[in-house]
Write a protein that holds these residues in place. Sequence first.
Motif, PDB file in Angstrom:
ATOM      1  N   HIS A  77       3.610 -12.848  -3.317  1.00 22.61           N
ATOM      2  CA  HIS A  77       2.724 -11.483  -3.300  1.00 22.61           C
ATOM      3  C   HIS A  77       3.411 -10.246  -2.832  1.00 22.61           C
ATOM      4  O   HIS A  77       4.243 -10.311  -2.277  1.00 22.61           O
ATOM      5  CB  HIS A  77       1.403 -11.986  -2.332  1.00 22.61           C
ATOM      6  N   ASP A 126       0.303  -8.716  -7.876  1.00 23.92           N
ATOM      7  CA  ASP A 126      -0.998  -9.037  -7.184  1.00 23.92           C
ATOM      8  C   ASP A 126      -1.666 -10.204  -7.600  1.00 23.92           C
ATOM      9  O   ASP A 126      -0.974 -11.023  -8.274  1.00 23.92           O
ATOM     10  CB  ASP A 126      -1.890  -7.486  -7.563  1.00 23.92           C
ATOM     11  N   SER A 127      -2.860 -10.393  -6.900  1.00 30.90           N
ATOM     12  CA  SER A 127      -3.338 -11.728  -7.193  1.00 30.90           C
ATOM     13  C   SER A 127      -3.727 -12.056  -8.570  1.00 30.90           C
ATOM     14  O   SER A 127      -3.300 -13.257  -8.936  1.00 30.90           O
ATOM     15  CB  SER A 127      -4.782 -11.811  -6.373  1.00 30.90           C
ATOM     16  N   TYR A 178     -14.740 -12.554  -5.397  1.00 27.15           N
ATOM     17  CA  TYR A 178     -13.375 -12.038  -5.430  1.00 27.15           C
ATOM     18  C   TYR A 178     -12.300 -13.213  -5.084  1.00 27.15           C
ATOM     19  O   TYR A 178     -13.021 -14.370  -4.528  1.00 27.15           O
ATOM     20  CB  TYR A 178     -13.039 -11.249  -4.196  1.00 27.15           C
ATOM     21  N   GLU A 209     -10.165  -2.668  -0.838  1.00 29.58           N
ATOM     22  CA  GLU A 209     -10.806  -3.394   0.705  1.00 29.58           C
ATOM     23  C   GLU A 209     -10.982  -2.353   1.626  1.00 29.58           C
ATOM     24  O   GLU A 209     -11.307  -2.698   2.762  1.00 29.58           O
ATOM     25  CB  GLU A 209      -9.806  -4.517   0.796  1.00 29.58           C
ATOM     26  N   SER A 250      -5.364  -2.184  -7.150  1.00 21.65           N
ATOM     27  CA  SER A 250      -4.841  -3.405  -6.683  1.00 21.65           C
ATOM     28  C   SER A 250      -3.405  -2.954  -6.354  1.00 21.65           C
ATOM     29  O   SER A 250      -3.074  -1.801  -6.685  1.00 21.65           O
ATOM     30  CB  SER A 250      -4.653  -4.496  -7.734  1.00 21.65           C
ATOM     31  N   THR A 251      -2.652  -3.926  -5.712  1.00 23.99           N
ATOM     32  CA  THR A 251      -1.261  -3.512  -5.295  1.00 23.99           C
ATOM     33  C   THR A 251      -0.358  -3.409  -6.442  1.00 23.99           C
ATOM     34  O   THR A 251       0.251  -2.414  -6.290  1.00 23.99           O
ATOM     35  CB  THR A 251      -0.656  -4.809  -4.462  1.00 23.99           C
TER      36      THR A 251
END
Length: 305
Positions: free
Chosen positions: A25, A41-42, A113, A200, A214-215
């Motif tokens: 990650h 990212d996820s 999520y 978040e 997102s990242t």
Amino acid sequence: MNQKEELIVRIKDLAREKNAIILAHNYQVPEVQDIADLTGDSLALSIQASKTDAAMIIFCGVHFMAEAASIVCPDKKVIIPVEDAGCAMADMLTAEQLRGLKKEHPGAPVVTYVNSSAEVKAESDICCTSANAVQVVKWTGAREVIMTPDRNLAAWVRRHTDQVIHAWDGYCPIHDDLSVVELKKAMAEHPDAVVMAHPECTEQVLELADVVRSTSGMLDYAKSSSAEEFIVATENGLIHALEKENPGKRFFFASANMICKDMKKTGLPEILKALEDETPEVKVPEDIRIKAYRAVDRMLQVPRD
Ligand code: 13P
Ligand code: SF4
């Protein structure tokens, strides 16, 4: 060769020998990001996990991410190098609590999520990540939607749809702690910087951001932007990839305190040991996995903008 170089060679040799892929990650420590076959990212990591033909996945991240890999790849051995690398937000909601919430809003689809346990996913209709939450909620077409476990991501989605969102009161302590005062201080110190924030963060923080992503979304944005300075309102591990991919651009923490301790538990020695011992394995019981898979797979079918 110094000790670190030796470790890197041993990890690479063993990964090749065992047909293992190393996923990391974007918040992992620099040397782990650097040795990984893939970082992301996820959402990106779930997609990669579902596509790999490696026999073994070494998942450098937190537990729910390795669980997600095991959900989509039941035939592969998924190893998390540090067993107790967890996610405080994922721990804020149990399947039983979710069943209670569903009773309060009968008929409302549950959008969960990915930062959640396999049991919670199994109780959900569809998963989402920070990269696709708005699209997923819109895609349900429902007038009322239950969103779990992150209240801040839910508030962000609420701003972008006219659907009624019933949110669980979970949050990421690292992102939720970032205050408007801290962010404004960073903005005053770097007045020309673009502010990039993770959804978040609180609504008040997100209101100050130029870009909410997102990242991996932040990585893409920084690469394509003509701006030269950025304030980064997410876990500080992301700065490593931002700097590596954008020589010449400058990145500043929104706060030096945004550190997820669980994301920092994995280092090169832990990866080597995981490869040698092939433990600890993350395996989701098949009855839970089948239900959780439905929710993850539905998410993967939602078209991306
Ligand atoms: P991303 O999916 O944006 O990488 O976020 C995961 C996470 O844990 C954020 O705290
Ligand atoms: Fe969980 Fe927050 Fe850590 Fe992300 S940064 S893994 S949401 S505790």
